[in-house]
Design a protein around this motif. Sequence first.
Motif, short mmCIF file in Angstrom:
data_model
loop_
_atom_site.label_atom_id
_atom_site.label_comp_id
_atom_site.label_asym_id
_atom_site.label_seq_id
_atom_site.Cartn_x
_atom_site.Cartn_y
_atom_site.Cartn_z
N LEU A 1 7.94 -4.24 12.18
CA LEU A 1 6.48 -3.87 12.30
C LEU A 1 6.05 -3.06 13.46
CD1 LEU A 1 5.62 -7.79 11.24
CD2 LEU A 1 5.91 -5.62 9.39
N GLU B 1 0.98 -4.32 12.64
CA GLU B 1 1.78 -5.42 12.22
C GLU B 1 1.67 -5.65 10.80
OE1 GLU B 1 1.45 -6.29 16.78
OE2 GLU B 1 0.08 -5.82 14.98
N ARG C 1 10.24 -8.38 11.39
CA ARG C 1 9.34 -8.90 10.38
C ARG C 1 10.18 -10.38 10.34
NH1 ARG C 1 7.96 -7.21 4.34
NH2 ARG C 1 6.39 -8.48 3.90
N MET D 1 5.42 -0.88 8.29
CA MET D 1 6.76 -1.41 8.43
C MET D 1 7.57 -0.35 8.22
SD MET D 1 8.64 -4.18 6.19
CE MET D 1 8.57 -3.25 4.79
#
Length: 140
Positions: A49, A54, A132, A58
């Motif tokens: 991310l 975030e 992530r 990604m």
Amino acid sequence: MKNFFKKFRLFLLLVTVISFTNCEDSNEVVSSELTIQQKVALLEESQWLLKGFEDRVMHTFKDSKQFTYYGTNNVFEENPIPGALNFTIEGNLITIDYNFGNINSYELTFSCNNSIVEFSQNGAVVKTLYKRGSNFQQCL
């Protein structure tokens, strides 16, 4: 006096045991720094991310390509956006081709149990990615 010698022997035994249990094998070489190949392998095994975005951006890395996914509220598209970026390893650097003559090389620095990676040029952090599904927030 007998009691003193018993305590002294116990103390000496304790010091000896602690001393020998803390010894490391001098033939064992421990490297705290990851090689560039190990760093790229870490990139390729996870989803990352983008710091500040975030929940919306990604990246994944696979087969010398960087893929970008867009999303909303941490729900990302199933397929990446068109136009994956090629990357290569040159020495201790990862070089990413952003197309149209825009090519940049970065040093990779992993931290927080390999859940944060920083892309740096000339000592300045250019981009930060968070793994992530990790607990990277605990390190911030």
